[in-house]
Design a protein around this motif. Structure first.
Motif, PDB file in Angstrom:
ATOM      1  N   ALA A 263       0.863  -1.178   0.000  1.00  0.00           N
ATOM      2  CA  ALA A 263       0.000   0.000   0.000  1.00  0.00           C
ATOM      3  C   ALA A 263       0.895   1.223   0.000  1.00  0.00           C
ATOM      4  CB  ALA A 263      -0.925   0.022   1.213  1.00  0.00           C
ATOM      5  N   GLY A 264       0.474   2.286  -0.681  1.00  0.00           N
ATOM      6  CA  GLY A 264       1.240   3.528  -0.663  1.00  0.00           C
ATOM      7  C   GLY A 264       2.676   3.298  -1.063  1.00  0.00           C
ATOM      8  N   ASP A 265       3.609   3.590  -0.132  1.00  0.00           N
ATOM      9  CA  ASP A 265       5.030   3.408  -0.410  1.00  0.00           C
ATOM     10  C   ASP A 265       5.594   2.204   0.347  1.00  0.00           C
ATOM     11  OD1 ASP A 265       4.710   4.550   2.075  1.00  0.00           O
ATOM     12  OD2 ASP A 265       6.425   5.886   1.930  1.00  0.00           O
ATOM     13  N   GLU A 266       4.759   1.193   0.574  1.00  0.00           N
ATOM     14  CA  GLU A 266       5.171  -0.017   1.274  1.00  0.00           C
ATOM     15  C   GLU A 266       5.211  -1.207   0.310  1.00  0.00           C
ATOM     16  OE1 GLU A 266       3.455   0.761   5.766  1.00  0.00           O
ATOM     17  OE2 GLU A 266       2.119  -0.101   4.266  1.00  0.00           O
ATOM     18  N   PHE A 267       6.248  -2.036   0.455  1.00  0.00           N
ATOM     19  CA  PHE A 267       6.426  -3.204  -0.388  1.00  0.00           C
ATOM     20  C   PHE A 267       6.729  -4.414   0.500  1.00  0.00           C
ATOM     21  CE2 PHE A 267       7.542   0.500  -2.835  1.00  0.00           C
ATOM     22  CZ  PHE A 267       6.985   0.278  -4.078  1.00  0.00           C
ATOM     23  N   VAL A 268       6.375  -5.593   0.014  1.00  0.00           N
ATOM     24  CA  VAL A 268       6.658  -6.845   0.727  1.00  0.00           C
ATOM     25  C   VAL A 268       7.402  -7.772  -0.231  1.00  0.00           C
ATOM     26  CG1 VAL A 268       5.674  -8.887   1.832  1.00  0.00           C
ATOM     27  CG2 VAL A 268       4.670  -6.637   2.258  1.00  0.00           C
ATOM     28  N   VAL A 269       8.481  -8.395   0.276  1.00  0.00           N
ATOM     29  CA  VAL A 269       9.270  -9.337  -0.525  1.00  0.00           C
ATOM     30  C   VAL A 269       9.257 -10.687   0.197  1.00  0.00           C
ATOM     31  CG1 VAL A 269      11.504  -9.836  -1.567  1.00  0.00           C
ATOM     32  CG2 VAL A 269      10.747  -7.455  -1.307  1.00  0.00           C
ATOM     33  N   LEU A 270       8.930 -11.757  -0.549  1.00  0.00           N
ATOM     34  CA  LEU A 270       8.994 -13.115  -0.014  1.00  0.00           C
ATOM     35  C   LEU A 270      10.231 -13.803  -0.589  1.00  0.00           C
ATOM     36  CD1 LEU A 270       5.281 -14.332  -0.362  1.00  0.00           C
ATOM     37  CD2 LEU A 270       6.345 -13.009   1.476  1.00  0.00           C
ATOM     38  N   LEU A 271      11.080 -14.279   0.308  1.00  0.00           N
ATOM     39  CA  LEU A 271      12.305 -14.969  -0.102  1.00  0.00           C
ATOM     40  C   LEU A 271      12.230 -16.407   0.391  1.00  0.00           C
ATOM     41  CD1 LEU A 271      14.871 -12.234   0.994  1.00  0.00           C
ATOM     42  CD2 LEU A 271      13.866 -12.534  -1.273  1.00  0.00           C
ATOM     43  N   GLU A 272      12.231 -17.350  -0.536  1.00  0.00           N
ATOM     44  CA  GLU A 272      12.189 -18.756  -0.174  1.00  0.00           C
ATOM     45  C   GLU A 272      13.563 -19.374  -0.403  1.00  0.00           C
ATOM     46  OE1 GLU A 272       8.719 -21.083  -1.324  1.00  0.00           O
ATOM     47  OE2 GLU A 272       7.822 -19.270  -2.178  1.00  0.00           O
ATOM     48  N   GLY A 273      13.985 -20.214   0.563  1.00  0.00           N
ATOM     49  CA  GLY A 273      15.252 -20.917   0.416  1.00  0.00           C
ATOM     50  C   GLY A 273      16.470 -20.032   0.569  1.00  0.00           C
ATOM     51  N   VAL A 274      16.361 -18.917   1.299  1.00  0.00           N
ATOM     52  CA  VAL A 274      17.499 -18.022   1.527  1.00  0.00           C
ATOM     53  C   VAL A 274      18.161 -18.375   2.852  1.00  0.00           C
ATOM     54  CG1 VAL A 274      18.203 -15.643   1.913  1.00  0.00           C
ATOM     55  CG2 VAL A 274      16.487 -16.165   0.180  1.00  0.00           C
ATOM     56  N   THR A 275      19.449 -18.551   2.852  1.00  0.00           N
ATOM     57  CA  THR A 275      20.155 -18.856   4.091  1.00  0.00           C
ATOM     58  C   THR A 275      20.245 -17.618   4.969  1.00  0.00           C
ATOM     59  OG1 THR A 275      22.318 -18.311   3.151  1.00  0.00           O
ATOM     60  CG2 THR A 275      21.529 -20.582   2.875  1.00  0.00           C
ATOM     61  N   THR A 276      20.388 -17.827   6.273  1.00  0.00           N
ATOM     62  CA  THR A 276      20.491 -16.697   7.195  1.00  0.00           C
ATOM     63  C   THR A 276      21.750 -15.881   6.928  1.00  0.00           C
ATOM     64  OG1 THR A 276      21.530 -18.189   8.792  1.00  0.00           O
ATOM     65  CG2 THR A 276      19.152 -17.846   8.993  1.00  0.00           C
ATOM     66  N   GLU A 277      22.819 -16.548   6.410  1.00  0.00           N
ATOM     67  CA  GLU A 277      24.048 -15.825   6.112  1.00  0.00           C
ATOM     68  C   GLU A 277      23.857 -14.848   4.952  1.00  0.00           C
ATOM     69  OE1 GLU A 277      23.799 -19.052   6.332  1.00  0.00           O
ATOM     70  OE2 GLU A 277      24.821 -19.516   8.222  1.00  0.00           O
ATOM     71  N   ALA A 278      22.996 -15.216   3.992  1.00  0.00           N
ATOM     72  CA  ALA A 278      22.790 -14.367   2.810  1.00  0.00           C
ATOM     73  C   ALA A 278      21.734 -13.304   3.045  1.00  0.00           C
ATOM     74  CB  ALA A 278      22.397 -15.230   1.617  1.00  0.00           C
ATOM     75  N   LEU A 279      20.988 -13.407   4.127  1.00  0.00           N
ATOM     76  CA  LEU A 279      19.845 -12.523   4.333  1.00  0.00           C
ATOM     77  C   LEU A 279      20.264 -11.079   4.560  1.00  0.00           C
ATOM     78  CD1 LEU A 279      16.873 -12.084   4.647  1.00  0.00           C
ATOM     79  CD2 LEU A 279      17.042 -12.822   7.028  1.00  0.00           C
TER      80      LEU A 279
END
Length: 476
Positions: free
Chosen positions: A385-401
């Protein structure tokens, strides 16, 4: 009330009633528009109003406490009357509205902008409205944005008119053919000329087949639809013409939907109606075939638009609501990690205030493109909404996050040059990790990411904040 009636009132009301929109439930295609009006213009109230005989009824509304009002109190009645956009900067200074109860009451309407909504014959059925409780002016860019949104509503109205017209044509054709079928067995010889005339001029393809499925009759619409001439089609079986798998042996109460094959090999989605009869004791079947290509395309387009943000072309909130539960289910099945990033732009309001909403829209489109370029093709990005965005990341390691989240901050912070203006914003990111054994709903997962984003803002903006674990209570 007579002084508020346009000269084409009778035709206008007839067109409105035929459209069958009055007193119908909310629909996403219209609700998206009113929400966009409030966001783009920064107003608390927006409606899609339809002007009935003695009332104004809202097909969609934001910020209104009621769903209809008397027509003699409606600003939109003047938009319909004047057949052009109506802007009232201060209703208390306008003699048409200064004594209107919806203006004089506490917190009443002071600003109004309405864009006429016309049907395909130019009749104004209502208006797309923006309202505020404070006086204000409408910039040319804001009026252009409202006109663009009104054109989307008008396009939906025109689409429904076409569908209603097609239904009328089909109903009339079917009614005529049904009447012919009722007397076909007893009067087949006497009605041959009349039947042939109807069949040859019909919009649908018509063919008659014998008990072995061989073609005995083939009209002009069938020639046009399938590419076989009457001469080539006669005596050939349906399996070699357009239905390789054949057709059901039973008459169907409802049309059969299937694919047919044209002579050039192109697949054609069709509806098929079957009717059995006898001629001199010999079984025959009439087959009526309707091409539903355009209807399926319109349905697919409407389905796509319902899940796509108009401004950025990203998936919208509805699409996210469908995608997130599926991603969470995959985590429980595969144990692969799922991360939700909730992004809110820092400094976006300043861009709108300094450069206008048109420039803000350009920035949002650019941010959407940068996000798409920065993540993997398999990742999912939605405009919340407005200037808000949501990104879904599947299979991402905690080190790469963390490196990925910081990369998103960097790409958004890159200045955008539009003409002589240089636009700069940053973003605050909330990160929520979903684990397989968490008893958490999609809404709760998003809420954790949203809360973390606000923590990032409070910590100084342009940074990343990790959400608390799902099974950890809120700190005191």
């Amino acid at each position: 009330m007579s002084h508020l009636l346009p000269p084409n009132e009778t035709a206008r009301l007839a067109a409105l009633n035929e459209l069958d929109l009055l007193d119908t439930p909310n629909e996403p295609v219209f609700d998206r528009i009113t929400r966009l009006v409030t966001v783009l213009l920064g107003v608390p109230k927006s409606t899609i109003s339809l002007i009935d005989t003695d009332r104004q009824w809202f097909k969609s509304q934001v910020g209104m406490e009621f769903s209809e009002s008397p027509r003699d109190m409606a600003f939109c009645a003047y938009t319909v009357l004047e057949d052009e956009p109506l802007v009232v900067e201060d209703a208390q200074s306008d003699e048409r509205f200064a004594t209107n109860p919806i203006v004089t009451k506490p917190g009443g309407i002071r600003f109004y902008a309405g864009i006429p909504l016309r049907n395909s014959h130019g009749l104004v059925l209502g208006s797309l409205c923006a309202m505020d409780t404070q006086p204000r002016q409408l910039t040319p860019q804001e009026q252009a944005a409202m006109q663009d949104l009104a054109d989307i509503v008008i396009g939906e109205i025109h689409l429904r008119e076409r569908l209603i017209n097609e239904q009328k044509i089909r109903a009339a054709t079917q009614q005529s053919l049904t009447a012919l079928h009722q007397s076909l067995e007893q009067r087949i010889e006497q009605r041959t000329r009349e039947l042939n005339l109807v069949i040859e001029s019909a919009y649908d393809a018509y063919l008659s087949i014998d008990a072995q499925g061989r073609v005995l009759d083939w009209n002009r619409a069938a020639e046009s639809m399938f590419g076989w001439s009457r001469k080539d089609a006669l005596t050939r079986p349906l399996t070699s013409l357009m239905f390789p798998q054949g057709l059901t042996c039973d008459d169907a109460a409802m049309p059969l939907t299937c694919d047919a094959i044209r002579r050039d090999g192109v697949r054609l989605p069709v509806e098929v109606r079957l009717k059995s009869f006898e001629v001199n004791g010999r079984p025959r079947r009439s087959v009526f075939i309707h091409d539903i290509t355009e209807r399926q395309q319109l349905e697919r387009l409407r389905d796509q638009q319902a899940r796509e943000d108009v401004l950025t072309r990203l998936p919208n909130r509805r699409a996210l609501d469908e995608r997130l539960p599926e991603a969470m289910a995959r985590v429980r099945r595969t144990l692969a990690p799922l991360v939700v990033l909730f992004l809110d732009l820092d400094g976006f309001k300043r861009i709108n205030d300094q450069h206008g909403h048109g420039m803000g829209d350009e920035l949002l489109r650019e941010v959407a493109q940068r996000l798409q370029n920065a993540v993997r093709e398999t990742d999912f990005i939605a405009r919340w909404a407005g200037d808000e965005f949501v990104v879904l990341l599947e299979g991402v390691t905690t080190e790469a996050l963390e490196p990925l989240a910081n990369k998103l901050i960097q790409v958004i912070e890159e200045p955008l040059h539009v003409g002589s203006a240089t636009l700069r914003v940053s973003t605050s990111i909330g990160v929520a990790l979903f684990v397989p054994n968490a008893a958490e709903t999609p809404q709760e997962l998003l809420k954790r990411a949203d809360d973390a984003m606000y923590n990032a803002k409070r910590a100084g903006k342009a940074r990343v904040a990790l959400a608390r674990p799902a099974d950890t209570p809120n700190p005191l």
